[in-house]
Design a protein around this motif. Structure first.
Motif, PDB file in Angstrom:
ATOM      1  N   UNK A   1      -9.504   2.189  -2.584  1.00 27.26           N
ATOM      2  CA  UNK A   1      -8.268   1.826  -1.880  1.00 27.26           C
ATOM      3  C   UNK A   1      -8.523   1.231  -0.500  1.00 27.26           C
ATOM      4  N   UNK A   2      -9.743   1.359   0.020  1.00 29.69           N
ATOM      5  CA  UNK A   2     -10.007   0.960   1.406  1.00 29.69           C
ATOM      6  C   UNK A   2      -9.639  -0.488   1.688  1.00 29.69           C
ATOM      7  N   UNK A   3     -10.152  -1.412   0.894  1.00 27.39           N
ATOM      8  CA  UNK A   3      -9.965  -2.836   1.196  1.00 27.39           C
ATOM      9  C   UNK A   3      -8.509  -3.279   1.125  1.00 27.39           C
ATOM     10  N   UNK A   4      -7.782  -2.945   0.052  1.00 28.37           N
ATOM     11  CA  UNK A   4      -6.374  -3.357   0.051  1.00 28.37           C
ATOM     12  C   UNK A   4      -5.548  -2.672   1.125  1.00 28.37           C
ATOM     13  N   UNK A   5      -5.918  -1.450   1.525  1.00 31.69           N
ATOM     14  CA  UNK A   5      -5.200  -0.798   2.617  1.00 31.69           C
ATOM     15  C   UNK A   5      -5.465  -1.509   3.947  1.00 31.69           C
ATOM     16  N   UNK A   6      -6.660  -2.038   4.130  1.00 27.34           N
ATOM     17  CA  UNK A   6      -6.939  -2.837   5.320  1.00 27.34           C
ATOM     18  C   UNK A   6      -6.062  -4.092   5.324  1.00 27.34           C
ATOM     19  N   UNK A   7      -5.991  -4.774   4.188  1.00 25.04           N
ATOM     20  CA  UNK A   7      -5.146  -5.969   4.099  1.00 25.04           C
ATOM     21  C   UNK A   7      -3.687  -5.623   4.372  1.00 25.04           C
ATOM     22  N   UNK A   8      -3.245  -4.491   3.863  1.00 24.77           N
ATOM     23  CA  UNK A   8      -1.863  -4.039   4.070  1.00 24.77           C
ATOM     24  C   UNK A   8      -1.594  -3.787   5.551  1.00 24.77           C
ATOM     25  N   UNK A   9      -2.518  -3.119   6.220  1.00 20.62           N
ATOM     26  CA  UNK A   9      -2.329  -2.801   7.631  1.00 20.62           C
ATOM     27  C   UNK A   9      -2.363  -4.041   8.516  1.00 20.62           C
ATOM     28  N   UNK A  10      -3.179  -5.015   8.161  1.00 18.23           N
ATOM     29  CA  UNK A  10      -3.392  -6.172   9.036  1.00 18.23           C
ATOM     30  C   UNK A  10      -2.762  -7.453   8.499  1.00 18.23           C
ATOM     31  N   UNK A  11      -1.946  -7.356   7.458  1.00 18.45           N
ATOM     32  CA  UNK A  11      -1.363  -8.541   6.843  1.00 18.45           C
ATOM     33  C   UNK A  11      -0.650  -9.426   7.859  1.00 18.45           C
ATOM     34  N   UNK A  12       0.049  -8.823   8.797  1.00 19.30           N
ATOM     35  CA  UNK A  12       0.879  -9.592   9.719  1.00 19.30           C
ATOM     36  C   UNK A  12       0.080 -10.538  10.610  1.00 19.30           C
TER      37      UNK A  12
ATOM     38  N   UNK B   1      -1.481 -17.489   2.829  1.00 24.12           N
ATOM     39  CA  UNK B   1      -0.133 -17.540   3.415  1.00 24.12           C
ATOM     40  C   UNK B   1      -0.136 -16.897   4.793  1.00 24.12           C
ATOM     41  N   UNK B   2       0.887 -17.217   5.564  1.00 26.75           N
ATOM     42  CA  UNK B   2       1.059 -16.595   6.879  1.00 26.75           C
ATOM     43  C   UNK B   2       1.626 -15.195   6.689  1.00 26.75           C
ATOM     44  N   UNK B   3       0.837 -14.208   7.053  1.00 24.36           N
ATOM     45  CA  UNK B   3       1.211 -12.834   6.756  1.00 24.36           C
ATOM     46  C   UNK B   3       2.339 -12.282   7.585  1.00 24.36           C
ATOM     47  N   UNK B   4       2.604 -12.866   8.752  1.00 26.58           N
ATOM     48  CA  UNK B   4       3.648 -12.292   9.609  1.00 26.58           C
ATOM     49  C   UNK B   4       5.037 -12.383   9.001  1.00 26.58           C
ATOM     50  N   UNK B   5       5.225 -13.320   8.101  1.00 21.89           N
ATOM     51  CA  UNK B   5       6.544 -13.459   7.459  1.00 21.89           C
ATOM     52  C   UNK B   5       6.688 -12.569   6.237  1.00 21.89           C
ATOM     53  N   UNK B   6       5.570 -12.008   5.762  1.00 22.93           N
ATOM     54  CA  UNK B   6       5.593 -11.220   4.531  1.00 22.93           C
ATOM     55  C   UNK B   6       5.382  -9.725   4.761  1.00 22.93           C
ATOM     56  N   UNK B   7       4.784  -9.375   5.876  1.00 18.28           N
ATOM     57  CA  UNK B   7       4.445  -7.975   6.117  1.00 18.28           C
ATOM     58  C   UNK B   7       5.689  -7.125   6.226  1.00 18.28           C
ATOM     59  N   UNK B   8       5.587  -5.906   5.710  1.00 16.93           N
ATOM     60  CA  UNK B   8       6.681  -4.940   5.774  1.00 16.93           C
ATOM     61  C   UNK B   8       6.284  -3.829   6.728  1.00 16.93           C
ATOM     62  N   UNK B   9       7.146  -3.533   7.663  1.00 18.44           N
ATOM     63  CA  UNK B   9       6.854  -2.465   8.613  1.00 18.44           C
ATOM     64  C   UNK B   9       6.723  -1.149   7.884  1.00 18.44           C
ATOM     65  N   UNK B  10       5.695  -0.385   8.227  1.00 18.81           N
ATOM     66  CA  UNK B  10       5.422   0.871   7.527  1.00 18.81           C
ATOM     67  C   UNK B  10       6.204   2.006   8.163  1.00 18.81           C
TER      68      UNK B  10
ATOM     69  N   UNK C   1       0.815  -1.209   0.000  1.00 18.08           N
ATOM     70  CA  UNK C   1       0.000   0.000   0.000  1.00 18.08           C
ATOM     71  C   UNK C   1       0.845   1.254   0.000  1.00 18.08           C
ATOM     72  N   UNK C   2       0.167   2.347  -0.236  1.00 18.18           N
ATOM     73  CA  UNK C   2       0.819   3.659  -0.180  1.00 18.18           C
ATOM     74  C   UNK C   2      -0.210   4.693   0.256  1.00 18.18           C
ATOM     75  N   UNK C   3       0.182   5.534   1.206  1.00 19.42           N
ATOM     76  CA  UNK C   3      -0.619   6.695   1.580  1.00 19.42           C
ATOM     77  C   UNK C   3       0.292   7.911   1.596  1.00 19.42           C
ATOM     78  N   UNK C   4      -0.207   9.072   1.213  1.00 20.09           N
ATOM     79  CA  UNK C   4       0.628  10.277   1.209  1.00 20.09           C
ATOM     80  C   UNK C   4       1.118  10.633   2.611  1.00 20.09           C
ATOM     81  N   UNK C   5       2.171  11.410   2.656  1.00 16.85           N
ATOM     82  CA  UNK C   5       2.759  11.806   3.933  1.00 16.85           C
ATOM     83  C   UNK C   5       1.892  12.801   4.707  1.00 16.85           C
TER      84      UNK C   5
ATOM     85  N   UNK D   1     -10.457  -2.836  11.005  1.00 13.62           N
ATOM     86  CA  UNK D   1     -10.846  -1.430  10.863  1.00 13.62           C
ATOM     87  C   UNK D   1      -9.614  -0.535  10.897  1.00 13.62           C
ATOM     88  N   UNK D   2      -9.487   0.339   9.902  1.00 17.84           N
ATOM     89  CA  UNK D   2      -8.435   1.372   9.939  1.00 17.84           C
ATOM     90  C   UNK D   2      -8.975   2.733   9.495  1.00 17.84           C
TER      91      UNK D   2
END
Length: 339
Positions: A291-302, A330-339, A13-17, A280-281
């Motif tokens: 963008x809502x749904x993929x951003x939720x997956x991005x935030x909670x992937x781990x 897949x197990x998301x904790x091994x793939x998630x990237x810290x934001x 995901x990507x969100x502006x600064x 919920x985010x």
């Protein structure tokens, strides 16, 4: 020949600064933090403020991170689908711009317009493309620059929307019991009067009049949309669960469109799922439409585990709605990237 199941193999995901919080918003329009929070659950939203940048910029950022995370060879991408209602231009497609910026040589690209259901619908289409056997790897992006069509003089709508993009990699597998299992999607075409942008299309082209009268911003009759959204999403989820022999206890997570916290809570109550299972985010990003749904997956992937039963559900302009049943791959904790 083995059946092909379509699975998500990565999320980004990507969100502006720039963060527009409720306190700052209250200096722009007659509102306050308590009013916004109690009615929407939103505390802040991200806004793309840089001049000359649009939806494709955010979509490209998300897709680039996705390809890095998954290690996907750019030449192996077959298609790019961008779900958006805020394209960079009437034409060409935003997806074609993203594809060009990413340097993809063997893919085709197209936009998908289904408002807040855009990502869920586009993901369903991509899964069918994978299951056909004709495509191996597809990037699906939900991206919207909602600030571009938000009237910051309208206290009823301007607290709702933010900007962002999320992307998933969709691939095929012969492993059974994972991936997209079923979908139940519907559209009630009677929703036009209640949620729309009045000008800028072929019915009412842009003109000095439309600009002067602020007709290029989102118009919404909130109470009507609230009522339809809760009913539609609740009924869609119930139909999906019944059709697949599932009960509320079988659900691990619900990924609901992040339109309004009260809507999300009402949908959860309607289908008998505790809020602990609803991801919920909205408090961080507001309503970013497609963008809502993929951003939720991005935030909670781990916290997602292989085999988790996930229900997606959304509602949007045009009164598009639906729900999908997906088993996480897949197990998301091994793939998630810290934001």
């Amino acid at each position: 020949m083995s059946n092909i199941n379509a699975i998500i193999t990565g999320v980004a995901g990507y969100v502006p600064d720039y963060v527009l919080n409720n306190e700052e918003l209250s200096r722009m329009v007659d509102t306050n933090d308590e009013w916004i929070t109690t009615r929407t659950g939103i505390k802040e939203r991200r806004i793309l403020t840089e001049e000359g940048l649009g939806t494709s910029y955010m979509a490209r950022k998300a897709a680039k991170l996705l390809m890095k995370k998954t290690g996907a060879d750019p030449d192996s991408i077959d298609a790019v689908i961008v779900a958006t209602t805020t394209p960079d231009y009437p034409h060409p497609s935003t997806a074609s711009i993203v594809l060009g910026k990413l340097g993809l040589k063997n893919a085709f690209a197209f936009d998908f317009a289904a408002a807040c259901c855009g990502f869920m619908y586009a993901f369903d289409v991509a899964c069918n493309m994978i299951q056909s056997g004709r495509h191996k790897r597809i990037i699906v992006i939900g991206a919207d620059k909602m600030s571009a069509i938000t009237d910051y003089r309208d206290r009823a709508t301007c607290p709702l929307f933010g900007d962002g993009a999320g992307a998933v990699m969709v691939e095929g597998t012969t492993e059974e019991g994972i991936g997209l299992i079923d979908s139940y999607h519907r559209t009630d075409g009677k929703g036009l009067p209640f949620l729309h942008v009045k000008a800028g299309g072929s019915v009412c082209p842009s003109s000095r009049f439309t600009v002067d009268h602020r007709l290029h911003y989102t118009y919404q009759e909130g109470r009507t949309v609230f009522r339809y959204a809760v009913t539609a999403m609740g009924d869609d989820c119930a139909a999906l669960l019944e059709g697949n022999g599932l009960t509320q206890n079988d659900i691990d997570y619900v990924v609901c469109h992040q339109a309004n916290l009260r809507i999300i809570e009402a949908v959860a109550k309607r289908i008998g799922v505790p809020m602990e299972k609803v991801l919920v985010n909205i408090q961080r990003y507001g309503n970013t439409s497609a963008a809502c749904m993929p951003l939720v997956l991005w935030d909670f992937e781990s916290q997602l585990k292989k085999g988790d039963n996930i229900i997606f559900t959304a509602f949007g302009a045009g009164f598009v709605n639906g729900a999908s049943y997906y088993k996480w791959a897949y197990d998301g904790d091994s793939a998630a990237v810290k934001k």
